[in-house]
Design an enzyme around this catalytic site. Structure first.
Site, PDB file in Angstrom:
ATOM      1  N   ASP A  19       0.829  -1.205   0.000  1.00 14.60           N
ATOM      2  CA  ASP A  19       0.000   0.000   0.000  1.00 14.60           C
ATOM      3  C   ASP A  19       0.868   1.263   0.000  1.00 14.60           C
ATOM      4  OD1 ASP A  19      -2.399   1.355  -0.040  1.00 14.60           O
ATOM      5  OD2 ASP A  19      -2.719   1.260   2.129  1.00 14.60           O
TER       6      ASP A  19
ATOM      7  N   GLY B  93       0.138   5.522  -4.372  1.00 11.50           N
ATOM      8  CA  GLY B  93      -0.471   6.788  -4.782  1.00 11.50           C
ATOM      9  C   GLY B  93       0.027   7.941  -3.931  1.00 11.50           C
TER      10      GLY B  93
ATOM     11  N   HIS C  67       2.756   3.614  -8.927  1.00  8.36           N
ATOM     12  CA  HIS C  67       2.578   2.188  -9.240  1.00  8.36           C
ATOM     13  C   HIS C  67       3.796   1.647  -9.993  1.00  8.36           C
ATOM     14  CE1 HIS C  67      -1.360   2.409  -7.588  1.00  8.36           C
ATOM     15  NE2 HIS C  67      -1.887   3.125  -8.568  1.00  8.36           N
TER      16      HIS C  67
ATOM     17  N   THR D  54     -10.697  -6.467  -5.515  1.00 10.19           N
ATOM     18  CA  THR D  54     -11.989  -6.359  -6.204  1.00 10.19           C
ATOM     19  C   THR D  54     -12.499  -4.915  -6.110  1.00 10.19           C
ATOM     20  OG1 THR D  54     -12.439  -8.601  -5.469  1.00 10.19           O
ATOM     21  CG2 THR D  54     -14.309  -7.371  -6.314  1.00 10.19           C
ATOM     22  N   GLU D  55     -12.294  -4.312  -4.936  1.00 10.24           N
ATOM     23  CA  GLU D  55     -12.773  -2.938  -4.713  1.00 10.24           C
ATOM     24  C   GLU D  55     -11.987  -1.923  -5.543  1.00 10.24           C
ATOM     25  OE1 GLU D  55     -12.166  -5.160  -2.236  1.00 10.24           O
ATOM     26  OE2 GLU D  55     -14.245  -5.505  -1.612  1.00 10.24           O
TER      27      GLU D  55
ATOM     28  N   LEU E  24      11.064 -20.404  -4.753  1.00 13.68           N
ATOM     29  CA  LEU E  24      10.016 -19.574  -4.146  1.00 13.68           C
ATOM     30  C   LEU E  24       8.712 -19.653  -4.930  1.00 13.68           C
ATOM     31  CD1 LEU E  24       9.242 -17.181  -2.129  1.00 13.68           C
ATOM     32  CD2 LEU E  24       9.893 -15.664  -4.002  1.00 13.68           C
TER      33      LEU E  24
ATOM     34  N   GLU F 222       0.853 -13.479  12.209  1.00 13.04           N
ATOM     35  CA  GLU F 222       1.378 -12.332  12.941  1.00 13.04           C
ATOM     36  C   GLU F 222       1.263 -11.120  12.009  1.00 13.04           C
ATOM     37  OE1 GLU F 222       2.248 -12.373  16.062  1.00 13.04           O
ATOM     38  OE2 GLU F 222       1.923 -14.536  16.180  1.00 13.04           O
TER      39      GLU F 222
HETATM   40  C1  IPE Z   1      -5.495  -2.730  -0.516  1.00 14.29           C
HETATM   41  O1  IPE Z   1      -5.133  -1.395  -0.638  1.00 14.29           O
HETATM   42  C2  IPE Z   1      -5.397  -3.414  -1.835  1.00 14.29           C
HETATM   43  C3  IPE Z   1      -4.054  -3.517  -2.384  1.00 14.29           C
HETATM   44  C4  IPE Z   1      -2.919  -3.172  -1.817  1.00 14.29           C
HETATM   45  C5  IPE Z   1      -3.989  -4.118  -3.689  1.00 14.29           C
HETATM   46  P1  IPE Z   1      -6.223  -0.229  -0.787  1.00 14.29           P
HETATM   47  O2  IPE Z   1      -5.450   1.034  -0.843  1.00 14.29           O
HETATM   48  O3  IPE Z   1      -7.128  -0.531  -1.897  1.00 14.29           O
HETATM   49  O4  IPE Z   1      -7.029  -0.370   0.575  1.00 14.29           O
HETATM   50  P2  IPE Z   1      -7.918   0.684   1.373  1.00 14.29           P
HETATM   51  O5  IPE Z   1      -8.927   1.209   0.413  1.00 14.29           O
HETATM   52  O6  IPE Z   1      -7.004   1.750   1.863  1.00 14.29           O
HETATM   53  O7  IPE Z   1      -8.498  -0.102   2.489  1.00 14.29           O
HETATM   54  C1  IPE Z   2      -1.405   0.261  -3.440  1.00 20.27           C
HETATM   55  O1  IPE Z   2      -1.202   1.632  -3.436  1.00 20.27           O
HETATM   56  C2  IPE Z   2      -1.570  -0.314  -4.827  1.00 20.27           C
HETATM   57  C3  IPE Z   2      -2.956  -0.621  -5.215  1.00 20.27           C
HETATM   58  C4  IPE Z   2      -3.982  -0.637  -4.419  1.00 20.27           C
HETATM   59  C5  IPE Z   2      -3.187  -0.960  -6.610  1.00 20.27           C
HETATM   60  P1  IPE Z   2      -2.424   2.649  -3.471  1.00 20.27           P
HETATM   61  O2  IPE Z   2      -2.748   2.925  -4.879  1.00 20.27           O
HETATM   62  O3  IPE Z   2      -3.527   2.147  -2.636  1.00 20.27           O
HETATM   63  O4  IPE Z   2      -1.768   3.938  -2.811  1.00 20.27           O
HETATM   64  P2  IPE Z   2      -2.437   4.888  -1.723  1.00 20.27           P
HETATM   65  O5  IPE Z   2      -2.872   4.010  -0.595  1.00 20.27           O
HETATM   66  O6  IPE Z   2      -3.575   5.582  -2.379  1.00 20.27           O
HETATM   67  O7  IPE Z   2      -1.325   5.794  -1.327  1.00 20.27           O
HETATM   68 MG    MG Z   3      -4.053   2.368  -0.696  1.00 19.28          MG
END
Ligand code: IPE
Ligand code: IPE
Ligand code: MG
Length: 249
Positions: free
Chosen positions: A18, A21, A35, A64-65, A129, A205
């Protein structure tokens, strides 16, 4: 790395990657730039996991979301997946890494699905792996899907409801044959699971770090494993029982 106890490595590490962005926006760049930088981290972390001797690594790449994000971001991510997957196959083979995808792959554009199928086939014989990429994945989708698979089997007369136990249920999940993650890492400061491996993480964990995914490297992975190794995994027992079990091993 010297501080790691190689006899007590987590067999399976799962990572919610995560913060791509936010990482990009913090430097005035487009989210997609984050990304692309995130792919560099994937490469480094996969390499490090193989080197350390981790057996299974699951990376949450797209939920999915995430389909509900702005269309430019979704399209950009799909292009990035297709490009990256095809390009990485030679290196995966060189490092003996077997690739697998979990998720509702029927939602993916045909071109992306083809890239996944090809790379899975091309790395199928590798014995090192096991790299599992969760794409168009959500745990509730997976659990509901498992319920449908089992219900169909019952309807067809191949299964009786009383025979459904935890193991039978686990084998109807997309992670069939993969041991549960021992360690789950989430980067970028959020303390939630976001629909990831809800069934499989029952006794994992959990490790949270503020480091954004594009900044995550081998030393961060080692820190997470060291933290894991400092914990006592009790699985519901008392500490005294755990100590005794260790002595009798
Ligand atoms: C979770 O991250 C999904 C991935 C890392 C692929 P999101 O950024 O989508 O999660 P939320 O919306 O903050 O919970
Ligand atoms: C995780 O980074 C990658 C995907 C969910 C595809 P984000 O795109 O969720 O980045 P933030 O959380 O908005 O910073
Ligand atoms: Mg995110």
């Amino acid at each position: 790395m010297e501080n790691l106890d190689l006899n007590r490595l987590p067999k399976h590490i799962a990572i919610i990657m995560d913060g791509n962005g936010r990482w990009a926006q913090e430097q005035g760049q487009d989210r997609l730039f984050g990304h692309y930088q995130g792919v560099v981290s994937v490469r480094k972390v996969v390499e490090a996991a193989a080197e350390i001797g981790i057996e299974y690594l699951t990376l949450y790449a797209f939920s999915t979301e995430n389909w509900d994000r702005p269309v430019e971001e979704v399209t950009g991510l799909m292009t990035l997946f297709v490009e990256t997957i095809a390009k990485e196959v030679p290196d995966l083979n060189k490092n003996n890494i077997q690739l697998q995808f979990i998720g509702d792959l029927s939602q993916l554009p045909a071109e992306a699905r083809k890239a996944l199928e090809e790379s899975t086939a091309q790395t199928a014989a590798n014995t090192g792996l096991k790299l599992i990429i969760a794409l168009s994945y959500s745990s509730r989708w997976e659990i509901v899907n498992a319920a449908q698979i089992l219900a169909n089997r019952v309807q067809e007369g191949h299964l009786i409801p009383e025979a459904i136990n935890e193991q039978v249920f686990a084998e109807a999940l997309t992670t069939k044959g993969i041991p549960d993650p021992a360690l789950m890492i989430r980067t970028s400061g959020e303390h939630r699971i976001s629909n990831f491996l809800l069934f499989q993480l029952a006794y994992a964990e959990l490790y949270f770090t503020n480091t954004r995914w594009p900044d995550f490297r081998k030393p961060h992975l080692i820190d997470a494993i060291l933290d894991y190794q400092s914990r006592e995994r009790r699985f519901g027992k008392t500490s005294a029982q755990v100590v005794l079990d260790e002595e009798n091993k």
